[in-house]
Scaffold this motif. Structure first.
Motif, PDB file in Angstrom:
ATOM      1  N   PRO A  87      -6.588   1.763  10.263  1.00  0.00           N
ATOM      2  CA  PRO A  87      -5.878   1.074   9.175  1.00  0.00           C
ATOM      3  C   PRO A  87      -5.113  -0.169   9.635  1.00  0.00           C
ATOM      4  N   ALA A 101       0.599   4.085  -2.857  1.00  0.00           N
ATOM      5  CA  ALA A 101       0.317   5.477  -2.507  1.00  0.00           C
ATOM      6  C   ALA A 101       1.341   6.419  -3.103  1.00  0.00           C
ATOM      7  N   PRO A 142       0.812  -1.227   0.000  1.00  0.00           N
ATOM      8  CA  PRO A 142       0.000   0.000   0.000  1.00  0.00           C
ATOM      9  C   PRO A 142       0.837   1.266   0.000  1.00  0.00           C
ATOM     10  N   ARG A 164      -7.120  -0.787  -0.280  1.00  0.00           N
ATOM     11  CA  ARG A 164      -5.784  -0.232  -0.510  1.00  0.00           C
ATOM     12  C   ARG A 164      -5.085  -0.943  -1.663  1.00  0.00           C
TER      13      ARG A 164
END
Length: 497
Positions: A439, A193, A189, A221
């Protein structure tokens, strides 16, 4: 994984690490003091060795000389279980050495970890990996778990740590492939990102376990990689699970005496819905009481899996008897057995056998000094759920009190189980929503709410818990939080259970 704690055994391990085998750029008096300290250390005369080194330390102000003295002082202090002082000494030694060797860095990492200096420990581990990746062989999954857990509020540092360990080849080619998969799950992830899709795709190819692919297939994600993940899973997740069975079988066939390889193979068969085959493999670890007592601590999970498999195959009495035999086996030298003792009670609750669950909880209480506070909350959940199953609502509420203490749940999983048992759906829903918005905890909660796990099927146990989770998932607040973070597995790749 068990969370480790500082102990004399740890101190002795640290203290036996070898010193730098390289020329010392220091004066002869300091060299002589260090040599004498080594002699005394080898003779187990630590107090005398420390006294001589302290005297030598007082006679010099040169950083290089003081660093060499502090290095040996650190090992001696660790041997004496004076870990805070040992860490300070080794930190100074490393700060004065332009090229500290791996033994010193490894010792420093452990000292920082076990004295709760987590950020410095992460920095030292990264330096150790850069210095000599082979030195990571002595870094255990439990150590990394402890470090990552305590760095949880600093995602960027966890990301850097994960990538470092992955690229250094930590645990690669071992039966601990699930640990490495966890690091990869943590790193992807972050790469996505940062728009580093090619690197993320390359890491995906290194995922080994079908369960890791399944959890990634439900977590938003990983949305850009969902097509590739679904291709790896195959129809009913059979492509991935069959590959895992074949891989773990080859490792087990190569060394049937390796408990970790046996557990990996049995677990792969179980995850592939081949419970009967899995039971044959797991049961081979300790077929009689003598073998059960002789099992090393790390292999106790094989018997735990064996007991669960008996229950899933409808052999409830045998499952509970196996758990009880395990719980009452030798605990000396196997403190980790407390995990299986706790699981005995939890499994009895799943089987809807409240009297057996209370027996297990009573027994667990006699061994509670070996349990962490986190583990003791599972005992409280067992007792609360068993009493609720018996219709003793007031007693069940009282038993759940430790789970409800404090502003933040100390064990969310145990708390959720108790709330479902008690029928406190509003509180349970609030807890689920909070987990989905965190998360670090969302992936586990997304998985718990998957249809394959919460829908009834023939032979399914824990029917009360499944029904409770279905009720929660149907609520608008839970559904909204679930949809924001994940999805149900597409039926085409969902496993049969």
């Amino acid at each position: 994984m068990r969370i480790l704690a500082p102990s004399l055994a740890l101190a002795l391990l640290l203290a036996t690490a070898p010193l730098a085998a390289q020329p010392l750029d220091i004066g002869e008096p300091v060299q002589a003091a260090i040599q004498q300290g080594l002699v005394l250390m080898n003779e187990n005369r630590e107090a005398e060795a420390l006294a001589g080194l302290d005297a030598a330390l007082a006679r010099t102000s040169l950083p290089a000389e003081r660093g060499r003295i502090e290095q040996l002082r650190g090992f001696l202090l660790a041997r004496l279980n004076r870990l805070e002082e040992a860490r300070t000494a080794i930190e100074f030694a490393v700060s004065t050495d332009p090229a500290p060797n791996v033994a010193v860095l490894s010792t420093l990492f452990k000292l920082q970890l076990f004295t709760d200096k987590h950020v410095p420990a992460a920095e030292t581990l990264v330096l150790l990996a850069a210095t000599d990746p082979k030195a990571l062989e002595l870094v255990t999954p439990e150590m990394v778990y402890r470090l990552r857990t305590n760095l949880g509020q600093d995602p960027s540092r966890v990301f850097d740590l994960d990538l470092t360990l992955i690229n250094a080849g930590w645990l690669q080619g071992t039966a601990s492939e699930g640990t490495v998969d966890g690091l990869i799950e943590g790193a992807i992830p972050g790469l996505l990102a940062q728009q580093r899709t090619e690197e993320a795709t390359a890491l995906l190819a290194r995922i080994q376990k079908a369960s890791a692919l399944l959890t990634m297939a439900i977590d938003r994600r990983f949305t850009p990689l969902w097509p590739a993940i679904e291709a790896r899973l195959g129809p009913g997740a059979r492509t991935a699970s069959n590959a895992e069975v074949a891989r773990t079988k080859a490792r087990f066939d190569a060394d049937p005496a390796d408990g970790a390889a046996r557990l990996a193979y049995a677990s792969a068969l179980n995850n592939a819905a081949r419970e009967a085959d899995a039971l044959v493999v797991a049961a081979g670890a300790a077929p009689d009481p003598a073998a059960l007592d002789a099992l090393p601590e790390e292999d106790l999970w094989l018997v735990d899996l064996e007991a669960r498999l008996l229950g899933h195959l409808g052999r409830d009495d045998e499952a509970l008897a196996r758990y009880e035999s395990l719980a009452r086996s030798r605990m000396e030298g196997r403190g980790g057995l407390i995990a299986q003792i706790i699981n005995w009670g939890l499994f009895a609750v799943e089987l809807d056998r409240p009297q057996a669950a209370l027996t297990a909880a009573d027994f667990a209480d006699t061994k509670a000094e070996a349990a962490s506070p986190y583990g003791r909350l599972f005992i409280a959940m067992t007792r609360s759920c068993a009493l609720a199953q018996l219709g003793r609502t007031a007693d069940a509420e009282a038993a759940a009190a430790p789970l409800l203490a404090g502003e933040k749940p100390a064990n969310p999983e145990a708390l959720l189980g108790a709330l479902i048992c008690l029928g406190r759906n509003d509180a349970a829903a609030a807890l689920v929503v909070a987990q989905l918005k965190d998360p670090g905890r969302a992936p586990a909660m997304l998985w718990k709410l998957q249809p394959l796990l919460i829908e009834d099927r023939e032979g399914a146990i824990d029917k009360r818990h499944r029904a409770g989770l279905r009720t929660l998932k149907a609520r608008p607040d839970v559904r909204a939080a679930f949809t924001a973070m994940g999805r149900d597995l597409p039926p085409a790749v969902s496993p049969p259970r």
